[in-house]
Design an enzyme around this catalytic site. Structure first.
Site, PDB file in Angstrom:
ATOM      1  N   VAL A 149       3.931  -0.987   4.119  1.00  0.00           N
ATOM      2  CA  VAL A 149       2.612  -1.391   4.595  1.00  0.00           C
ATOM      3  C   VAL A 149       1.934  -2.205   3.501  1.00  0.00           C
ATOM      4  CG1 VAL A 149       0.385  -0.586   5.455  1.00  0.00           C
ATOM      5  CG2 VAL A 149       2.447   0.731   5.951  1.00  0.00           C
TER       6      VAL A 149
ATOM      7  N   LEU B 160       0.828  -1.214   0.000  1.00  0.00           N
ATOM      8  CA  LEU B 160       0.000   0.000   0.000  1.00  0.00           C
ATOM      9  C   LEU B 160       0.851   1.248   0.000  1.00  0.00           C
ATOM     10  CD1 LEU B 160      -2.630  -1.011   2.699  1.00  0.00           C
ATOM     11  CD2 LEU B 160      -3.096  -0.685   0.275  1.00  0.00           C
ATOM     12  N   GLY B 161       2.021   1.141   0.621  1.00  0.00           N
ATOM     13  CA  GLY B 161       2.854   2.330   0.697  1.00  0.00           C
ATOM     14  C   GLY B 161       3.950   2.122   1.700  1.00  0.00           C
ATOM     15  N   GLN B 162       4.637   3.204   1.972  1.00  0.00           N
ATOM     16  CA  GLN B 162       5.772   3.142   2.865  1.00  0.00           C
ATOM     17  C   GLN B 162       5.426   3.928   4.115  1.00  0.00           C
ATOM     18  OE1 GLN B 162       8.487   1.436   1.821  1.00  0.00           O
ATOM     19  NE2 GLN B 162       9.694   1.795   3.674  1.00  0.00           N
TER      20      GLN B 162
ATOM     21  N   ASP C 163       3.224  13.764  15.209  1.00  0.00           N
ATOM     22  CA  ASP C 163       3.394  13.703  13.754  1.00  0.00           C
ATOM     23  C   ASP C 163       2.050  13.716  13.038  1.00  0.00           C
ATOM     24  OD1 ASP C 163       4.798  13.732  11.414  1.00  0.00           O
ATOM     25  OD2 ASP C 163       5.154  11.573  11.362  1.00  0.00           O
TER      26      ASP C 163
ATOM     27  N   PHE D  45       8.212   3.300   9.547  1.00  0.00           N
ATOM     28  CA  PHE D  45       9.398   2.465   9.743  1.00  0.00           C
ATOM     29  C   PHE D  45       9.413   1.231   8.868  1.00  0.00           C
ATOM     30  CE2 PHE D  45       6.457   1.486  13.251  1.00  0.00           C
ATOM     31  CZ  PHE D  45       6.200   0.163  13.008  1.00  0.00           C
TER      32      PHE D  45
END
Ligand SMILES: *[C@@H]1O[C@H](CO)[C@@H](O)[C@H](O)[C@H]1NC(C)=O
Ligand SMILES: *[C@@H]1O[C@H](CO)[C@@H](O)[C@H](O)[C@H]1NC(C)=O
Ligand SMILES: *[C@@H]1O[C@H](CO)[C@@H](O)[C@H](O)[C@H]1NC(C)=O
Ligand SMILES: *[C@@H]1O[C@H](CO)[C@@H](O)[C@H](O)[C@H]1NC(C)=O
Ligand SMILES: *[C@@H]1O[C@H](CO)[C@@H](O)[C@H](O)[C@H]1NC(C)=O
Length: 835
Positions: free
Chosen positions: A530, A522-524, A641, A527
């Site tokens: 995903v 799905l993405g980064q 964050d 850490f």
């Protein structure tokens, strides 16, 4: 209705060409007779005999439509108090207001055989010599001409006060009125649609005579503000207004009607107006200054909104959260209640007994009494003791109060509630009334019930709540101590068990994700990558996989499982479990089918456009989630964050805050922390955090403010607008706000905002959140209160200059879509701070 004046168009033509009215109203007269009409010639008008009011044709500012109306004669800024043809404007200056021989007022336009408006008075036919007169209190009446001998000057065949528009003038009566013909009128005022259109809007204000009579503002016939019952001195919901030393009016209330007059006869120019957005305003004209002052405006705050806390609870404006269950009641739905959704209200902790004489009363003092429109029995003659006895003997009775407190002592008369108690406000200023609420004692220890019975609310707090609170604190301290003890020998498996976080088998997750197939990526995340996965047939999951090389990641992983497992809120992403096996460290979350917010706001190929309603919903959801982190969960948590890519959207576009890898728990009194390692994302970090490494809940508030402005504008804060002299979004918004032009920055991608006012409110709250000094920024509880209250936005504090006003970002790495470590370089970063 067949009030035809001409029968054919040739007759009409004849009349137009060959006949001229013998008379028309001479300018400045106060009467209209059947002999001469009032025409829209731009000159003639009726003026009341004392010169206070004027009746004539007018166009609202910004409109060319013509209306017959009444306005103040001596006030330069035309202030219209009544409109005859509010539903049907005349489109040209062709209006003709005339009085028929039988006493009916009729208004026609270009087509003189088409009736635009008429005074439908069935009693007018009894008049032999009618005249229409504008009185000095602003009432336009039809009566027998006084030349007719013994005529009662106060008897009217028709009066405009019975058909008010949006203004409630002194001397006018609102409520129920029986006409001489036997017909019943409900006299309410109804707001204009907008400042240019007098047509009736959804908002009405009036006096509802059901039960113990009360005043209401309705929206589409649903009450949304309630003035409470009249207690002989004042309306229990208007106590604050009527107790002011500079109070300007006195109400007169009887069974069917209310009216008022100015207290000081030299302040004659006073009016209540229901404005187009549904605010009821009390306005006073200050002659010396030549302007209207707003003396009072309703509704005022959250507590003023009808039943904002649900049944059997009360609302207090000066505490947060504003809703509290009545003593001896508890939330009907604790989970929703904790999520600031109070609509379910509260229920009894022990049932009423009704038999063995064990039911008691507690006193809830200082209240706006509950809604009396249903289930109330009144008796004006009963004594206080009789009222209590009646309530005790009547099983249906829930509470009682004195009907009239105008005398001395505890008051007289009896008001009884036999249904849920709704819309109670507790003032906290001693202006409210005592309410006696019945409760059952069958299962309460007798010491407690004794306390409830004989003490006011505050003492109940001491006697019942305090021991419970001490017990609660003891439990919390014990559990923290226990956890501390365990975590001294950190070991993931042991810790996991302690938190009851489900542990997944590595093979299950490999199956679910096709062995971490790149197709499922799905993405980064913070850490590591995903992946999307599927457990069983239908449960979709997202799996975060810690990179084996990242040492940083181990801490964040630990942080995330210890923290998020404890948190449960509909606006936080839900952690389903974790997996620690064979060198793999995985976190398993619920899957958010709509991905992250940034793709909707800033994505190149936006497939779905978020409309204003969806954006507003996202702002509120994120605010609620953050409020939970800061104040409502048992731990105080700073996320550190918060940014658009960390807001995930479920299939219904509900926002959920994700990525707790950098979140920090704050202990007891700790409110500010200092770190040497500044982590976060440029564009969202507050100045004090970047420069000095200081973080607190106020640094999250800053990030929230940035997010709000990004949601509104559809622009990233860190993208510098070249055309705007190197200003970032905050700087841009700030300048446009100052110049009153910030609507120009609203995302052009959504259709026109539903509510400009709501957009402006969000901009203002956003700017308050990004103020340079953390102590100036509001807490999330006031942010939420500011976002949901309907008050006039000018009542919100004025924002000061934001932090990072001017951005010179060229020296900073431009790829910040992934979180990155930022090493603090005092010099280069200080340069970015606004001056
Ligand atoms: C009054 O006069 C108008 C026209 O002159 C007529 O249409 C109306 O029916 C009359 N009303 C009554 C109550 O007689
Ligand atoms: C105004 O209306 C009245 C009654 O409908 C009519 O008699 C009169 O002629 C009209 N006047 C003008 C100038 O249209
Ligand atoms: C004038 O109004 C009457 C009644 O509504 C209507 O029958 C007639 O057609 C209208 N005449 C014109 C010229 O519009
Ligand atoms: C005034 O409000 C009452 C209470 O809702 C309602 O019953 C009545 O119809 C209203 N009257 C008007 C003229 O709107
Ligand atoms: C009424 O108002 C006038 C003008 O504001 C003031 O001079 C006067 O003292 C007031 N009277 C009372 C009784 O308050």
């Amino acid at each position: 209705m067949g009030r035809r004046i001409c029968c054919s168009s040739s007759a009409l033509l004849f009349l137009l060409i060959f006949s001229r009215p013998a008379f028309s109203v001479s300018s400045g007269a106060d009467t209209l007779s059947p002999d001469g009409p009032l025409l829209d010639d731009g000159v003639t008008a009726l003026v009341s005999s004392g010169g206070s009011f004027r009746l004539g044709f007018f166009s609202p500012n910004g409109s060319t439509n013509r209306y017959v109306g009444i306005w103040y004669n001596n006030i330069p800024h035309q202030t219209v108090v009544w409109v005859a043809n509010r539903r049907q404007p005349i489109t040209a200056r062709s209006g003709n207001l005339s009085l028929t021989r039988n006493g009916t007022l009729i208004l026609t336009g270009e087509n003189t055989s088409a009736l635009i408006w008429s005074s439908e008075s069935s009693s007018a036919s009894a008049l032999r010599n009618p005249v229409a007169r504008l009185l000095d209190d602003g009432n336009f009446v039809v009566q027998e001409a006084s030349s007719n001998g013994n005529v009662d000057p106060n008897s009217f065949a028709w009066q405009s006060f019975d058909f008010p528009t949006d203004t409630f003038l002194p001397g006018m009566g609102l409520g129920k009125k029986e006409l001489s013909t036997g017909a019943i009128l409900n006299i309410n005022i109804t707001a204009w649609n907008s400042s240019t259109d007098p047509a009736p809007s959804r908002y009405a204000f009036g006096f509802d005579v059901q039960g113990d009579p009360q005043i209401f503002i309705w929206s589409d016939t649903q009450p949304y503000w309630r003035g409470g019952p009249w207690n002989g001195r004042l309306f229990s919901g208007l106590a604050e207004m009527m107790n002011r030393s500079d109070s300007v009016i006195d109400f007169k209330v009887d069974k069917n009607q209310i009216s008022y007059r100015p207290i000081n006869q030299s302040w004659t120019i006073v009016m209540w107006k229901l404005d187009p957005s549904g605010y009821l305003q009390l306005l006073v004209w200050i002659e010396a200054e030549q302007f209207w002052i707003l003396s009072w405006s309703l509704p005022k705050d959250h507590c003023d909104h009808m039943s904002s806390c649900g049944p059997n609870s009360y609302c207090s404006s000066n505490v947060w959260p504003p809703c509290t269950c009545l003593p001896a009641f508890h939330p009907r739905n604790q989970r929703n209640w904790d999520l600031l959704d109070w609509s379910d209200g509260c229920m009894r902790t022990t049932p009423l007994d009704c038999q063995d004489d064990t039911d008691r009363f507690f006193t809830q003092s200082d209240t706006k009494l509950p809604d009396t429109s249903k289930s109330t029995v009144l008796n004006a003659n009963w004594s206080f003791g009789e009222c209590r006895a009646l309530c005790l003997s009547n099983c249906a009775c829930r509470a009682y109060a004195a009907l009239n407190i105008s005398g001395s002592g505890s008051g007289s008369g009896c008001l009884i509630w036999t249904d849920d108690l709704t819309d109670i406000t507790v003032y906290g200023s001693g202006l409210g009334q005592d309410l006696y609420v019945k409760y059952g004692t069958a299962n309460i220890p007798s010491a407690v019930s004794e306390a409830l019975r004989s003490h006011s609310n505050r003492n109940i707090l001491m006697i019942v709540v305090l021991p419970l609170a001490i017990l609660f604190v003891a439990c919390v301290v014990y559990s923290i101590w226990r956890r501390k003890k365990r975590s001294s020998h950190i070991d993931y498996e042991a810790e996991e068990k302690d938190m009851e976080l489900p542990l997944f088998d590595l093979n299950t997750i490999k199956d679910a994700t096709d062995d971490f197939s790149p197709d499922n990526k799905l993405g980064q995340g913070g850490f590591g990558p995903v992946y999307k996965g599927k457990l069983g047939d239908d449960q979709e999951i997202a799996v975060k996989r810690l990179s084996k090389t990242s040492s940083q990641g181990v801490d964040e992983f630990k942080n995330e499982i210890t923290l998020i497992a404890k948190l449960q809120h509909r606006n936080l992403v839900k952690l389903l479990g974790c997996c620690i096996q064979g060198g793999e460290r995985l976190l398993i979350y619920e899957y958010m089918s709509n991905g992250s917010l940034d793709t909707f706001l800033f994505g190149e190929a936006q497939t779905v456009i978020l409309d204003w309603r969806a954006r507003y919903n996202i702002i509120l959801g994120v605010a609620r989630g953050l409020l939970y982190l800061h104040h409502d969960s048992r731990l105080r948590i700073v996320h550190r964050d918060l940014k658009a890519s960390n807001i995930l959207l479920d299939k219904d576009m509900n926002p959920k805050i994700s990525d707790f890898g950098m979140a920090r728990i704050f202990g007891g009194d700790e409110s500010v922390s200092i770190t040497k390692r500044v982590v976060g994302t440029y564009g969202y970090m507050s100045p004090e955090y970047i420069i000095n490494g200081i973080f607190s809940i106020k640094s999250d508030v800053f990030s929230f403010g940035v997010l709000v402005l990004e949601i509104i504008s559809g622009k990233r804060n860190r993208d510098v607008d070249q055309s705007m002299e190197q200003l970032n979004l905050l700087g841009n918004m700030w300048i446009m706000w100052k110049e009153d032009k910030c609507l120009d920055l609203v995302d052009k991608n959504f259709s026109y905002p539903l509510s400009k006012n709501q957009v402006l409110r969000c901009v203002k709250v956003g700017l308050l959140c990004v103020q340079k000094h953390p102590e100036d920024r509001p807490t999330m509880s006031s942010v939420l209160a500011m976002l949901v209250s309907v008050d006039n936005i000018s009542l919100l504090p004025e924002p000061k200059q934001p932090g990072f006003f001017i951005a010179r970002l060229s020296s900073v790495s431009s790829d910040v879509s992934n979180r990155e470590l930022v090493s603090v370089n005092q010099v280069s970063i200080t340069e970015m701070v606004g001056r």
